[in-house]
Enzyme design. Structure first.
Site, PDB file in Angstrom:
ATOM      1  N   SER A  14       0.815  -1.519   0.135  1.00  0.00           N
ATOM      2  CA  SER A  14       0.160  -0.221  -0.244  1.00  0.00           C
ATOM      3  C   SER A  14       0.948   1.227   0.055  1.00  0.00           C
ATOM      4  O   SER A  14       2.111   1.169   0.241  1.00  0.00           O
ATOM      5  CB  SER A  14      -0.754   0.144   1.527  1.00  0.00           C
ATOM      6  OG  SER A  14       0.140  -0.207   2.079  1.00  0.00           O
ATOM      7  N   ASP A 117       5.603 -10.418   3.891  1.00  0.00           N
ATOM      8  CA  ASP A 117       4.654 -10.030   5.585  1.00  0.00           C
ATOM      9  C   ASP A 117       3.329 -10.593   5.418  1.00  0.00           C
ATOM     10  O   ASP A 117       2.786  -9.657   4.405  1.00  0.00           O
ATOM     11  CB  ASP A 117       5.099  -8.087   5.541  1.00  0.00           C
ATOM     12  CG  ASP A 117       4.585  -7.700   6.720  1.00  0.00           C
ATOM     13  OD1 ASP A 117       4.371  -8.622   7.798  1.00  0.00           O
ATOM     14  OD2 ASP A 117       3.996  -6.877   7.097  1.00  0.00           O
ATOM     15  N   ASP A 122      -4.132  -7.836  13.660  1.00  0.00           N
ATOM     16  CA  ASP A 122      -3.313  -7.349  14.696  1.00  0.00           C
ATOM     17  C   ASP A 122      -4.276  -7.386  15.964  1.00  0.00           C
ATOM     18  O   ASP A 122      -5.544  -7.214  15.877  1.00  0.00           O
ATOM     19  CB  ASP A 122      -2.391  -6.228  14.867  1.00  0.00           C
ATOM     20  CG  ASP A 122      -1.162  -6.554  15.355  1.00  0.00           C
ATOM     21  OD1 ASP A 122      -1.191  -7.272  16.313  1.00  0.00           O
ATOM     22  OD2 ASP A 122      -0.323  -5.410  15.979  1.00  0.00           O
ATOM     23  N   TYR A 127      -8.621  -7.747   9.628  1.00  0.00           N
ATOM     24  CA  TYR A 127      -8.625  -6.527   8.925  1.00  0.00           C
ATOM     25  C   TYR A 127      -8.581  -6.798   7.216  1.00  0.00           C
ATOM     26  O   TYR A 127      -8.615  -5.585   5.951  1.00  0.00           O
ATOM     27  CB  TYR A 127      -8.153  -5.311   9.316  1.00  0.00           C
ATOM     28  CG  TYR A 127      -6.371  -4.800   9.881  1.00  0.00           C
ATOM     29  CD1 TYR A 127      -5.362  -5.442   9.150  1.00  0.00           C
ATOM     30  CD2 TYR A 127      -6.022  -4.798  10.930  1.00  0.00           C
ATOM     31  CE1 TYR A 127      -4.165  -5.379   9.193  1.00  0.00           C
ATOM     32  CE2 TYR A 127      -4.754  -4.857  11.354  1.00  0.00           C
ATOM     33  CZ  TYR A 127      -4.361  -5.105   9.775  1.00  0.00           C
ATOM     34  OH  TYR A 127      -2.571  -4.872  10.480  1.00  0.00           O
ATOM     35  N   GLN A 151       2.251 -12.193  16.237  1.00  0.00           N
ATOM     36  CA  GLN A 151       1.826 -13.180  16.516  1.00  0.00           C
ATOM     37  C   GLN A 151       0.164 -13.562  16.248  1.00  0.00           C
ATOM     38  O   GLN A 151      -0.270 -14.864  15.955  1.00  0.00           O
ATOM     39  CB  GLN A 151       1.640 -13.260  18.137  1.00  0.00           C
ATOM     40  CG  GLN A 151       1.001 -14.378  18.989  1.00  0.00           C
ATOM     41  CD  GLN A 151       1.145 -13.761  20.780  1.00  0.00           C
ATOM     42  OE1 GLN A 151       1.960 -13.425  20.948  1.00  0.00           O
ATOM     43  NE2 GLN A 151       0.053 -14.323  21.400  1.00  0.00           N
ATOM     44  N   SER A 187       7.028  -9.749  17.089  1.00  0.00           N
ATOM     45  CA  SER A 187       7.031  -9.728  18.891  1.00  0.00           C
ATOM     46  C   SER A 187       6.138 -10.563  19.061  1.00  0.00           C
ATOM     47  O   SER A 187       5.031 -10.859  18.148  1.00  0.00           O
ATOM     48  CB  SER A 187       6.104  -7.838  18.445  1.00  0.00           C
ATOM     49  OG  SER A 187       5.193  -7.786  18.309  1.00  0.00           O
ATOM     50  N   THR A 229       4.957  -0.489  12.028  1.00  0.00           N
ATOM     51  CA  THR A 229       5.778  -0.821  12.568  1.00  0.00           C
ATOM     52  C   THR A 229       6.432  -2.439  11.805  1.00  0.00           C
ATOM     53  O   THR A 229       7.716  -2.827  11.382  1.00  0.00           O
ATOM     54  CB  THR A 229       5.495  -1.156  14.260  1.00  0.00           C
ATOM     55  OG1 THR A 229       4.414  -1.449  14.482  1.00  0.00           O
ATOM     56  CG2 THR A 229       6.046   0.080  14.704  1.00  0.00           C
ATOM     57  N   GLY A 230       5.100  -3.085  11.217  1.00  0.00           N
ATOM     58  CA  GLY A 230       5.269  -3.946  10.620  1.00  0.00           C
ATOM     59  C   GLY A 230       6.030  -4.117   9.314  1.00  0.00           C
ATOM     60  O   GLY A 230       7.098  -5.358   8.680  1.00  0.00           O
ATOM     61  N   ASP A 231       5.412  -3.229   8.420  1.00  0.00           N
ATOM     62  CA  ASP A 231       5.710  -2.704   7.426  1.00  0.00           C
ATOM     63  C   ASP A 231       7.849  -2.469   7.660  1.00  0.00           C
ATOM     64  O   ASP A 231       8.635  -3.114   6.070  1.00  0.00           O
ATOM     65  CB  ASP A 231       5.043  -1.717   7.008  1.00  0.00           C
ATOM     66  CG  ASP A 231       3.557  -2.047   7.060  1.00  0.00           C
ATOM     67  OD1 ASP A 231       3.720  -3.389   6.343  1.00  0.00           O
ATOM     68  OD2 ASP A 231       3.277  -1.025   6.867  1.00  0.00           O
TER      69      ASP A 231
END
Length: 309
Positions: A14, A117, A122, A127, A151, A187, A229-231
């Site tokens: 995105s 990814d 989350d 979503y 997770q 995480s 943060t994941g990206d």
């Protein structure tokens, strides 16, 4: 630090005009670390979808994606890529088109590394449309070299809840059995009330499986959740896996070092009453301070060390 000069990444995810999620979170760090990045934006939105007054913009469909990629093929540009990186995808047909692009890329470079990814949700909330889950599980995951789920995404894909560290390693084994070489979980909630735990496992025919755990202190208050943060983690993991010549322990240490530094920098810009929980945080205040963290991206300061298991 060695540069990624001979690496060229095709990043399909995105795009937001304002803020740092998706490609806006992934491309800059890769470029700072010396990687060429060509990006295809799965959506172009004014801002991320968590803003209180919504967002506006356009969504690329699978035919448009195929068309853009065909232009790269026509000019033999698809032969240049060393890595494919994918993040947020909102529709099943688009995800299947990515699989088709990956097969084409591997047709001209069998050593191409696919970093997936699997952005689905989350904190127990999905979503993306639920139709994406079986496509990720059955069609996309088996194609990935490196996967960076959180997770909740691990639980979705494996169909098992994670309550203990044994559950984590069982889940990691599930990915390895699907053909994934490296599983990096940025995480998990398995730490103490003040810490998170990150895990990475790398499996090769020659060396077997190597596993690492990293304990991460929580920053800020529990009311402030960051987007992107994941990206960022996925892009950093891609970069450092190449820069360390696939030392996955060092890769996780570097990626987490930068991630922690970016979060600390972002928190330093948030007003004190917000940090104390007296005033609600706004979506704009939670935008990652990536540009201001350029030095921490270039030269991560390793303070948290992996534990080899």
């Amino acid at each position: 630090m060695a540069s990624g000069a001979f690496n060229r990444v095709l990043s399909i995810q995105s795009h937001v005009v304002h803020g740092h999620v998706g490609n806006k979170s992934a491309v800059f760090p890769l470029q700072v670390l010396g990687f060429e990045v060509d990006q295809i934006n799965s959506v172009q939105f004014s801002n991320h979808t968590g803003y209180k007054n919504g967002f506006k913009g356009q969504v690329l469909n699978e035919k448009e994606l195929a068309d853009v990629y065909a232009g790269l093929v026509d000019n033999d540009l698809h032969k240049l890529y060393t890595h494919l990186l994918t993040g947020y995808v909102g529709n099943p047909a688009f995800l299947r088109e990515i699989a088709s692009i990956l097969r084409s890329l591997r047709g001209v470079n069998e050593k191409l590394i696919y970093v997936c990814d699997p952005v689905m949700g989350d904190d127990g909330i999905m979503y993306v449309p639920k139709e994406l889950l079986p496509i990720y599980r059955d069609e996309i995951v088996p194609l990935a070299d490196i996967i960076t789920p959180n997770q909740y995404e691990v639980e979705l894909l494996t169909g098992k809840q994670i309550k203990t560290e044994t559950d984590i390693w069982d889940a990691v084994q599930w990915f390895h059995e699907k053909g994934v070489r490296t599983v990096a979980i940025s995480s998990s909630e398995l730490g103490s009330k003040d810490t998170l735990l990150a895990y990475v496992s790398n499996r090769t025919a020659a060396a077997g499986t190597e596993k690492y755990r990293l304990t991460i202190p929580k920053q800020g208050n529990n009311l402030i959740r960051f987007t992107g943060t994941g990206d960022l983690f996925a892009s950093l993991f891609l970069a450092h896996s190449a820069l360390t010549n696939y030392d996955v322990g060092a890769t996780l240490e570097r990626a987490i070092a930068t991630l922690q530094a970016v979060i600390a920098k972002t928190l330093s810009f948030i007003p004190e009453p917000v940090l104390q929980g007296k005033v609600p945080v706004t979506s704009q205040q939670r935008e990652l301070k990536l540009i201001q963290s350029k030095a921490d991206i270039e030269q991560p300061k390793i303070t948290l060390k992996c534990e080899k298991l």
